[in-house]
Motif scaffolding. Structure first.
Motif, mmCIF file in Angstrom:
data_model
loop_
_atom_site.group_PDB
_atom_site.id
_atom_site.type_symbol
_atom_site.label_atom_id
_atom_site.label_comp_id
_atom_site.label_asym_id
_atom_site.label_seq_id
_atom_site.Cartn_x
_atom_site.Cartn_y
_atom_site.Cartn_z
ATOM 1 N N GLN A 143 70.489 -23.452 -90.271
ATOM 2 C CA GLN A 143 69.459 -23.271 -91.403
ATOM 3 C C GLN A 143 68.385 -24.584 -91.312
ATOM 4 O O GLN A 143 67.300 -24.246 -91.865
ATOM 5 C CB GLN A 143 69.956 -22.992 -92.607
ATOM 6 N N LYS A 144 68.826 -25.917 -91.159
ATOM 7 C CA LYS A 144 67.932 -27.093 -91.348
ATOM 8 C C LYS A 144 67.964 -27.574 -90.075
ATOM 9 O O LYS A 144 68.968 -27.467 -89.178
ATOM 10 C CB LYS A 144 68.461 -27.672 -92.525
ATOM 11 N N ASP A 165 71.634 -31.458 -96.665
ATOM 12 C CA ASP A 165 72.842 -31.325 -97.555
ATOM 13 C C ASP A 165 73.952 -30.356 -97.099
ATOM 14 O O ASP A 165 75.045 -29.960 -97.654
ATOM 15 C CB ASP A 165 72.654 -30.883 -98.940
ATOM 16 N N LEU A 166 73.814 -29.931 -95.719
ATOM 17 C CA LEU A 166 74.872 -28.742 -95.116
ATOM 18 C C LEU A 166 75.563 -29.693 -94.212
ATOM 19 O O LEU A 166 75.099 -30.238 -93.261
ATOM 20 C CB LEU A 166 73.989 -27.780 -94.578
ATOM 21 N N THR A 219 80.043 -23.511 -92.482
ATOM 22 C CA THR A 219 79.837 -24.283 -93.210
ATOM 23 C C THR A 219 80.823 -25.123 -93.674
ATOM 24 O O THR A 219 81.930 -24.359 -94.551
ATOM 25 C CB THR A 219 78.931 -23.713 -94.471
ATOM 26 N N TYR A 235 78.772 -27.970 -98.520
ATOM 27 C CA TYR A 235 77.525 -27.731 -99.096
ATOM 28 C C TYR A 235 77.470 -27.907 -100.456
ATOM 29 O O TYR A 235 77.978 -27.262 -101.134
ATOM 30 C CB TYR A 235 76.860 -26.234 -98.865
ATOM 31 N N VAL A 236 76.602 -28.942 -100.880
ATOM 32 C CA VAL A 236 75.964 -29.228 -102.334
ATOM 33 C C VAL A 236 74.756 -29.427 -102.298
ATOM 34 O O VAL A 236 74.125 -30.164 -101.798
ATOM 35 C CB VAL A 236 76.890 -30.421 -102.873
ATOM 36 N N TYR A 237 74.119 -28.462 -102.946
ATOM 37 C CA TYR A 237 72.765 -28.467 -103.304
ATOM 38 C C TYR A 237 72.105 -29.731 -103.776
ATOM 39 O O TYR A 237 72.476 -30.130 -104.662
ATOM 40 C CB TYR A 237 72.135 -27.287 -104.029
ATOM 41 N N GLY A 238 71.024 -30.438 -103.112
ATOM 42 C CA GLY A 238 70.373 -31.590 -103.730
ATOM 43 C C GLY A 238 71.338 -32.718 -103.326
ATOM 44 O O GLY A 238 70.899 -33.823 -103.916
ATOM 45 N N GLN A 239 72.607 -32.825 -102.515
ATOM 46 C CA GLN A 239 73.215 -33.927 -102.200
ATOM 47 C C GLN A 239 73.160 -34.127 -100.741
ATOM 48 O O GLN A 239 74.018 -33.745 -99.926
ATOM 49 C CB GLN A 239 74.610 -33.909 -102.393
ATOM 50 N N PRO A 240 72.086 -34.698 -99.963
ATOM 51 C CA PRO A 240 72.192 -34.919 -98.489
ATOM 52 C C PRO A 240 72.998 -36.013 -98.015
ATOM 53 O O PRO A 240 73.770 -36.681 -98.597
ATOM 54 C CB PRO A 240 70.506 -35.478 -98.434
ATOM 55 N N GLY A 289 69.938 -35.537 -108.772
ATOM 56 C CA GLY A 289 70.079 -34.698 -109.763
ATOM 57 C C GLY A 289 70.266 -35.287 -110.995
ATOM 58 O O GLY A 289 70.301 -36.475 -111.340
#
Length: 599
Positions: free
Chosen positions: A343-344, A367-368, A380, A383-388, A407
């Motif tokens: 996805q990225k 973050d993936l 996957t 995955y935690v959104y906003g944690q690269p 965050g």
């Protein structure tokens, strides 16, 4: 002694005493006066010696039946015997006392030395002794002659050599005395460790390419590969102490000089060399066949990540939103083994070692974190959104990566360790303010892992307790590369400093500095490879001296050799390694004015 044994011993000597007394009565006393005194021939004096010996033995036996506190000491018995005997009797008693002392020493040895009555087959004894280490085998060899033969068996010492990593590819028939080989390997290992601690060895700067900036460096078992802004790829074999590296040719047209794209990534293993270019092309060379690529693959966009398996011929590339795995088939033709869509954009890519028939890779994209198996679709892993994800490394069954916390709820930056089989998180390590910039899981000792952080610290993590075993303030800027073994850490910083630490003593051994950040560190017991890659990839100051310009702006690769047979005083310094064919000039890398003799 037991009671019945003591009674038999007493009865035996009492019978001999009675026989000697009867014999003395029958002999004539004048025989001793006519002949010179010889205890073994003359009956009279021999009878006195025997009587003294038996009397002392009888007294010894009588004293043995009393408690230890009531027994007379040896000095007291000798004094009493000397007062009660005449001078000839004392001389006769001296030989008897020697015999009694010898008897006592024999009895003591019988009590101290164990006797083994069980007779085991030789093969069964070898199977028992195989569980002992080198110190225990040495102790067992001192027990008896039989145990010495068993403890020095070639099978046992060959197995010890294999367990400690000495001569792993040899067979038991290669040497006749494996115990001696083991001792020599241990002595060489000790010398290498001493050379590491004292920085005793030869240092060489690998030959650079004029008018080109170093882009990427990788090494495997002493073989170094480097890519430059000129599009050139060079390979050095530091194991042969020959630093004139050949070029690996590409398939670009020769009628367009200076138009080759930059080399983005390079990777190497025992048989393959791989280079990725800025225009999306990928070249694969077989180091055993020649300088020309055996396969070329093209992506539609720039290659963002490259990985090469250290065990087999598997290559993984990431371009745009695609991840491709390449490997040869049974006929030797390269083909796409698996292709995945993510996805990225991919930031880090690693191939999992020892996976068998189907290759497995781990990729991070923002973050993936993806687990890519050749026979399955992309899955996957985290995955935690906003944690690269800021760094990645993998072993045969685990993956470790740094996570940056962002965050409203700040939990601190951590390193997460995942099980690749169970696909779940095993440990959350660290709680640092800075980002984790590098982590080394594959080369670390069992149950340990080392990491570097932007807060200038190097940390050793204990995977059994999920704690930080050691934290070292190692650099002035952030840590860019790190590796450890069973006793030392080698770390590189953004300021260009390479530091060697003995982490058992928490002590820095030595350090060296160069201008550019340390992007690659690789070492074994007798060799260290470091690469200083500049931030900028722009060639400038071309009118200045080649070597000075290269040191200041174009990067540097250094090789350290700590082998016992190759010390610093035996190797040539870099200033004298120039070719005599070069035109002399005013530079540091000057050519010799007179031809040098090859000694």
């Amino acid at each position: 002694m037991a009671d019945h044994s003591l009674d038999e011993f007493r009865r035996h000597w009492q019978e001999e005493l009675a026989q000697a007394q009867a014999l003395r009565k029958r002999r004539r006393p004048e025989a001793a006066e006519r002949r010179p005194w010889r205890p073994e021939v003359v009956p009279g004096r021999g009878e006195q010696q025997a009587s003294g010996y038996l009397a002392l033995a009888q007294g010894l036996l009588e004293g043995a039946g009393r408690p230890p506190a009531a027994r007379a000491t040896r000095a007291e018995r000798q004094e009493a015997a000397s007062r009660s005997r005449s001078p000839p009797a004392r001389e006769a008693a001296g030989g008897g006392e020697q015999l009694v002392d010898q008897l006592i020493r024999d009895l003591n040895e019988m009590d101290d030395v164990p006797f083994f009555d069980i007779q085991l087959p030789y093969e069964l004894a070898i199977n028992i002794f195989q569980y002992l280490d080198r110190k225990e085998l040495g102790r067992c060899a001192q027990v008896s002659k039989t145990w010495k033969v068993i403890a020095e068996d070639e099978v046992l010492w060959y197995r010890l050599c294999q367990q400690e990593g000495h001569l792993p590819e040899s067979s038991i028939s290669d040497y006749s005395c494996w115990k001696l080989i083991f001792q020599e390997c241990r002595a060489k290992e000790h010398m290498l460790r001493t050379n590491w601690k004292n920085r005793k060895g030869a240092v060489s700067e690998l030959e650079h390419i004029p008018d080109a900036v170093l882009c990427d460096v990788h090494s495997h078992d002493g073989v170094v590969i480097a890519g430059y802004t000129s599009g050139d790829v060079r390979v050095w074999d530091t194991r042969t102490w020959d630093y004139t590296a050949p070029f690996l040719e590409s398939d670009y047209e020769e009628d367009e000089p200076g138009m080759q794209p930059y080399v983005s990534f390079v990777r190497i293993n025992s048989s393959l060399a791989v280079a990725a270019y800025e225009d999306g092309f990928l070249n694969i060379w077989d180091l055993r066949t020649g300088r020309y690529p055996i396969h070329r693959f093209e992506h539609d966009a720039r290659i963002q990540a490259l990985a090469l398996s250290q065990e087999d011929a598997t290559v993984a590339t990431a371009s745009a939103f695609d991840v491709v795995m390449l490997r040869p088939n049974e006929e030797g033709y390269w083909q796409i083994a698996a292709e995945f869509e993510v996805q990225k954009l991919v930031d880090y890519l690693e191939i999992v070692p020892d996976t068998g028939r189907y290759p497995v890779a781990v990729a991070t994209a923002g973050d993936l974190v993806y687990l890519l198996k050749a026979e399955d679709s992309a899955r996957t892993l985290h995955y935690v959104y906003g944690q690269p994800v800021t760094c990645l490394d993998v072993s045969s069954n685990q993956a470790a990566f740094g996570v940056k916390s962002l965050g409203w709820v700040y939990e601190g930056n951590k390193i997460l360790v995942y099980s690749l089989e169970a696909e779940r998180c095993l440990s959350k390590l660290g709680n640092a303010l800075g980002d984790f910039t590098c982590v080394n899981l594959r080369d670390s000792p069992p149950n340990l892992m080392v990491s570097g952080n932007m807060d200038r610290r190097v940390r050793i993590h204990d995977l059994r307790t999920d704690t930080i075993a050691l934290s070292i303030s190692a650099h002035q800027l952030g840590v860019s590369s790190v590796q450890m073994d069973d006793w030392k850490i080698v770390s590189g910083g953004e300021e260009g400093l390479v530091s060697v630490w003995d982490y058992r003593m928490n002590q820095k051994l030595w350090e060296v500095h160069s201008r550019h950040p340390v992007r690659h560190i690789s070492f074994n017991c007798h060799r260290l490879i470091t690469a200083h890659v500049p931030y900028e990839r722009v060639v400038r100051n071309a009118d200045l001296d080649n070597f000075v310009t290269h040191r200041r702006h174009r990067g540097l690769i250094q090789a350290y050799e700590f082998a016992v047979e190759r010390l610093a005083f035996q190797s040539t310094v870099p200033i004298c390694r120039s070719s005599c064919d070069t035109i002399p000039g005013y530079n540091y890398d000057l050519a010799l004015a007179f031809p040098c003799d090859d000694i």
